[in-house]
Design an enzyme around this catalytic site. Sequence first.
Site, mmCIF file in Angstrom:
data_model
loop_
_atom_site.group_PDB
_atom_site.id
_atom_site.type_symbol
_atom_site.label_atom_id
_atom_site.label_comp_id
_atom_site.label_asym_id
_atom_site.label_seq_id
_atom_site.Cartn_x
_atom_site.Cartn_y
_atom_site.Cartn_z
ATOM 1 N N ALA A 61 122.890 -15.006 13.931
ATOM 2 C CA ALA A 61 121.521 -15.520 13.779
ATOM 3 C C ALA A 61 120.759 -14.642 12.789
ATOM 4 O O ALA A 61 121.110 -13.483 12.587
ATOM 5 C CB ALA A 61 120.832 -15.504 15.135
ATOM 6 N N GLY A 100 125.864 -15.132 16.732
ATOM 7 C CA GLY A 100 125.809 -16.583 16.632
ATOM 8 C C GLY A 100 126.921 -17.134 15.756
ATOM 9 O O GLY A 100 127.356 -18.283 15.943
ATOM 10 N N GLU A 103 129.728 -17.414 18.004
ATOM 11 C CA GLU A 103 129.424 -18.475 18.983
ATOM 12 C C GLU A 103 129.628 -19.862 18.355
ATOM 13 O O GLU A 103 130.119 -20.785 18.999
ATOM 14 C CB GLU A 103 127.994 -18.316 19.504
ATOM 15 C CG GLU A 103 127.871 -17.091 20.416
ATOM 16 C CD GLU A 103 126.437 -16.821 20.823
ATOM 17 O OE1 GLU A 103 125.609 -16.612 19.910
ATOM 18 O OE2 GLU A 103 126.144 -16.820 22.024
ATOM 19 N N GLU A 123 125.109 -8.739 20.051
ATOM 20 C CA GLU A 123 123.718 -8.967 20.467
ATOM 21 C C GLU A 123 123.169 -7.859 21.339
ATOM 22 O O GLU A 123 121.985 -7.539 21.287
ATOM 23 C CB GLU A 123 123.593 -10.310 21.187
ATOM 24 C CG GLU A 123 123.669 -11.531 20.279
ATOM 25 C CD GLU A 123 125.084 -12.011 20.021
ATOM 26 O OE1 GLU A 123 126.046 -11.238 20.238
ATOM 27 O OE2 GLU A 123 125.246 -13.167 19.592
HETATM 28 C C1 ZOZ Z 1 115.529 -17.887 22.543
HETATM 29 C C2 ZOZ Z 1 116.186 -17.769 21.141
HETATM 30 C C3 ZOZ Z 1 117.692 -17.977 21.202
HETATM 31 C C4 ZOZ Z 1 118.353 -17.375 20.030
HETATM 32 C C5 ZOZ Z 1 119.832 -17.363 20.235
HETATM 33 C C6 ZOZ Z 1 120.416 -16.289 19.416
HETATM 34 C C7 ZOZ Z 1 121.804 -16.051 19.868
HETATM 35 C C8 ZOZ Z 1 122.520 -15.123 19.038
HETATM 36 O O1 ZOZ Z 1 123.718 -15.139 19.190
HETATM 37 C C9 ZOZ Z 1 121.799 -14.168 18.185
HETATM 38 C C10 ZOZ Z 1 122.556 -13.497 17.108
HETATM 39 O O2 ZOZ Z 1 123.474 -13.929 16.471
HETATM 40 S S1 ZOZ Z 1 121.872 -12.032 16.790
HETATM 41 C C11 ZOZ Z 1 122.714 -11.455 15.359
HETATM 42 C C12 ZOZ Z 1 124.021 -10.870 15.684
HETATM 43 N N1 ZOZ Z 1 124.594 -10.321 14.524
HETATM 44 C C13 ZOZ Z 1 124.555 -9.010 14.247
HETATM 45 O O3 ZOZ Z 1 124.074 -8.200 15.004
HETATM 46 C C14 ZOZ Z 1 125.180 -8.603 12.951
HETATM 47 C C15 ZOZ Z 1 124.241 -7.723 12.192
HETATM 48 N N2 ZOZ Z 1 124.772 -7.390 10.912
HETATM 49 C C16 ZOZ Z 1 125.757 -6.487 10.732
HETATM 50 O O4 ZOZ Z 1 126.360 -5.974 11.644
HETATM 51 C C17 ZOZ Z 1 126.094 -6.125 9.330
HETATM 52 O O5 ZOZ Z 1 124.947 -6.378 8.558
HETATM 53 C C18 ZOZ Z 1 127.294 -6.878 8.695
HETATM 54 C C19 ZOZ Z 1 128.576 -6.390 9.392
HETATM 55 C C20 ZOZ Z 1 127.143 -8.348 8.874
HETATM 56 C C21 ZOZ Z 1 127.375 -6.569 7.204
HETATM 57 O O6 ZOZ Z 1 127.402 -5.182 7.027
HETATM 58 P P1 ZOZ Z 1 127.217 -4.537 5.551
HETATM 59 O O7 ZOZ Z 1 127.271 -3.060 5.734
HETATM 60 O O8 ZOZ Z 1 128.159 -5.189 4.628
HETATM 61 O O9 ZOZ Z 1 125.772 -4.981 5.071
HETATM 62 P P2 ZOZ Z 1 124.341 -4.595 5.636
HETATM 63 O O10 ZOZ Z 1 123.729 -3.594 4.735
HETATM 64 O O11 ZOZ Z 1 124.400 -4.279 7.085
HETATM 65 O O12 ZOZ Z 1 123.592 -5.984 5.506
HETATM 66 C C22 ZOZ Z 1 123.338 -6.567 4.233
HETATM 67 C C23 ZOZ Z 1 121.991 -7.226 4.286
HETATM 68 O O13 ZOZ Z 1 122.019 -8.315 5.213
HETATM 69 C C24 ZOZ Z 1 120.986 -8.153 6.205
HETATM 70 N N3 ZOZ Z 1 121.532 -8.693 7.461
HETATM 71 C C25 ZOZ Z 1 122.719 -8.405 8.023
HETATM 72 N N4 ZOZ Z 1 122.898 -9.125 9.134
HETATM 73 C C26 ZOZ Z 1 121.794 -9.880 9.265
HETATM 74 C C27 ZOZ Z 1 121.386 -10.840 10.227
HETATM 75 N N5 ZOZ Z 1 122.154 -11.192 11.252
HETATM 76 N N6 ZOZ Z 1 120.180 -11.416 10.053
HETATM 77 C C28 ZOZ Z 1 119.389 -11.090 9.018
HETATM 78 N N7 ZOZ Z 1 119.736 -10.193 8.071
HETATM 79 C C29 ZOZ Z 1 120.922 -9.604 8.219
HETATM 80 C C30 ZOZ Z 1 120.755 -6.656 6.247
HETATM 81 O O14 ZOZ Z 1 119.485 -6.372 6.767
HETATM 82 C C31 ZOZ Z 1 120.890 -6.302 4.786
HETATM 83 O O15 ZOZ Z 1 119.686 -6.708 4.162
HETATM 84 P P3 ZOZ Z 1 119.133 -5.931 2.889
HETATM 85 O O16 ZOZ Z 1 118.997 -4.503 3.357
HETATM 86 O O17 ZOZ Z 1 117.831 -6.575 2.609
HETATM 87 O O18 ZOZ Z 1 120.165 -6.097 1.842
#
Ligand code: ZOZ
Length: 719
Positions: A61, A100, A103, A123
């Site tokens: 998400a 998500g 999921e 999450e």
């Molecule tokens: C009642 C309401 C019901 C709602 C239901 C919701 C149910 C759900 O199931 C909710 C969810 O999905 S919550 C999200 C779960 N996902 C995560 O926690 C993954 C987070 N991201 C990562 O681990 C790493 O960024 C990742 C491994 C993906 C990539 O790592 P990298 O080291 O390659 O890159 P990063 O520097 O971490 O990220 C690059 C840019 O992307 C942004 N970003 C990453 N994941 C995001 C995400 N999930 N949402 C929004 N932005 C995200 C990150 O901030 C970064 O941005 P910039 O710094 O601007 O480049």
Amino acid sequence: MARYTRLTEPIALITLNNPPVNALSSAVRSGIVDSVSQALKDDQVKAVVFCGENRMFSGGADIKEFSGSMSGPPLVRMIHSIEASEKLMVAAIEGVALGGGLELALGCHYRVANTKARLGLPEVTLGFLPGAGGTQRLPRLTGITAALELITTGRQISAQEALQLGIVDQVTEGNAVQAAMELALSVIGQPLNPRRLSLRPPVWSADVDSVCEVALARVKQHSRGAMAPVACVQAVRAAAMLPYSKGMEKERQLMDTLFRSSQARALQYAFFAQRNAGKWSLPNGARWNNTKARDVQRVGVIGLGTMGRGIAVSLVKAGLSVVALESDAKQLESGKKAVTAMLQRDAQRRGVGSPLHLLTFALSFHQLKDVDLVIEAVFEDMNLKKRVFSDLCKVLRAGTLICTNTSGLNVDELAKVTDRQHLVVGMHFFAPAHVMKLLEVVYGSRSSPEAVAVAMALGKRIQKVCVAVGNCPGFVGNRMLKLYMDQSLYLLEEGATPEQVDQALEEFGFAMGIFKVADLSGLDVGWRVRKASGLIGPDIDPVNPSRWRLGQRYCPLPDMLCQQGRFGQKTGRGWYLYNSPGSKEAKPDPEILNFLEDYRLKYGITPQRISSQEVIERCAFSLANEGFRILEDGIAAGPEDIDVIYLFGYGWPRHRGGPMFYASQVGLSVVLEKMEHYHRIHPDVPSLEPSRLLRRLVAEGSPPIQQWRNHIKNLHSQL
Ligand SMILES: CCCCCCCC(=O)CC(=O)SCCNC(=O)CCNC(=O)[C@H](O)C(C)(C)COP(=O)(O)OP(=O)(O)OC[C@H]1O[C@@H](n2cnc3c(N)ncnc32)[C@H](O)[C@@H]1OP(=O)(O)O
Ligand SMILES: NC(=O)C1=CN([C@@H]2O[C@H](COP(=O)(O)OP(=O)(O)OC[C@H]3O[C@@H](n4cnc5c(N)ncnc54)[C@H](O)[C@@H]3O)[C@@H](O)[C@H]2O)C=CC1
């Protein structure tokens, strides 16, 4: 945001397109819903394959959307309709499928993953649970035990492990989309009901209760007051006891409680703060995106003591070649043994080849002549460090950076003895350096932006969370730590015990109370620093030491402990008692209680009853108050940087965001009022006086933490 492609086979491809991680934003969800309905309407289409742009399935998400009002198609309903669809749905997972994203894949009828893909439900690390059916579908695939472990820890797993656990149906070394299409063609027409996880019965087994009890005990022990891991256990338990629809109700109820909780807000703030820290900026306008870092391949490490060893290990593990230097053969031998053993153990654990060929051990500075960067980690002694720095300049190439791991000495003063002040920066690691994630990169008044860029890039390469900070005694972390320690000591003088202070801090969420940490680090370390800084000298009466030094209140208790040889764990006695020197289990020591009572009597202090609330207020608010001063002084670029330092270097509980975020949540006016109150009671402690920036922010209506940078800019422009 989701691209629909009609392929020549009876297959449609839906590509999530929201770089960089294809987060499931409202636009992406709308795109998916539209694309699915297009596929369902097309009679020629028999199967749909989901994939992500740039070989990245989905990072879940869109976390940015959580702080606003959520719009667009709800994820839960979207995934449910994908699963319920009469056409075959297959997920082709490359890169990551997280939260998500996973999921969504679990809602598909089959999942294919590339060997390099990583999957997980993280999450819990954001303060809630997999609330789009993850807590109900995953256990139906893996069983309760594995689901509990994955969901309560948020651990990411490899495609291979996912295959073993039954989360994916196939792993391919090639293109996952191609493999998913082939799989789809081979199963089109087969019944879909057995593939719909929501139709499977609860995963009950006779030992469910005991398995959940064990999991609950584990998360309570590890989570230090975090609510989400406990809720995750409750949700997974529902998957074992209840039919899917009832389990989903439970998941939703738990999610409703967690989603807007202050803990979830803190954890999501921490997620972005960590990523923002890499986007450093200097007061002169140089920034991460306008400064180039040149490549570093060969690094010199000087001093193979506690810190140098861990630093060398971190560098070698990241594939850098290291020349490690010591002052004499005996020290070199002992350092070599330790580093070699650490690297061999690590290689064995990870099942990879030993990287020892990247290491050279040296006794002569000449062996450093070809390195690109040096990290000095000799004793904390300005004169010694100056000697090392000027000797280095005689052998190093002109462009080689000189970095110091000093805990708080003046980086400018060190730079002055070199022929390259612009290439001198601090690289302040935390002990143990191969484990702790934090790295403070300290820029001096002459450090060039390029030097900062190189140090930040090197830190990132060795997988540290790097924060650029200005030069002042103790930089950010240790400057704040001093006030935190001072308050804890004053609390002992006033009537508290070490156990009482530590218990309050641990209940607040710290991994360890401050007195246990002090015992672990060694009380002699600070004693040496205080002697070197002139706080302890021959004019101080060792029996009745003064409680007033350098114009303010001073607590001599730690010095008195050191005089008794109580250095902490290493001597088996410190603030606590240990079974033997080096043992880790801290036990309250009646001798310390007597010692504190005698001390109070001697100085005429009437002991007060100190509440846990007072412990937290005086410690946490003092940290934040000094954080405001650091922001005023321009030593940290923003409150997020300070919070990241406390989260990754000092065991601040992540579900409380960091000291600055905590202050913002408690309310700045409350913090101000409390600081005024404590300063009135303790006028001899100048650091309790509320900082100018805190007063100003309160006067300006306590803006949210995200806006503080603007207020700080205004403050600086008026100075
Ligand atoms: C009642 C309401 C019901 C709602 C239901 C919701 C149910 C759900 O199931 C909710 C969810 O999905 S919550 C999200 C779960 N996902 C995560 O926690 C993954 C987070 N991201 C990562 O681990 C790493 O960024 C990742 C491994 C993906 C990539 O790592 P990298 O080291 O390659 O890159 P990063 O520097 O971490 O990220 C690059 C840019 O992307 C942004 N970003 C990453 N994941 C995001 C995400 N999930 N949402 C929004 N932005 C995200 C990150 O901030 C970064 O941005 P910039 O710094 O601007 O480049
Ligand atoms: N120990 C800790 O928790 C932390 C220490 N630091 C800083 O890191 C630096 C090193 O601290 P530790 O590793 O704890 O000290 P340590 O006493 O464990 O090791 C220092 C090492 O430097 C070597 N050394 C001394 N003079 C030398 C010379 N001229 N050439 C080569 N090697 C020489 C010594 O033989 C010794 O092995 C200090 O500046 C300290 O303030 C920074 C963060 C945490």
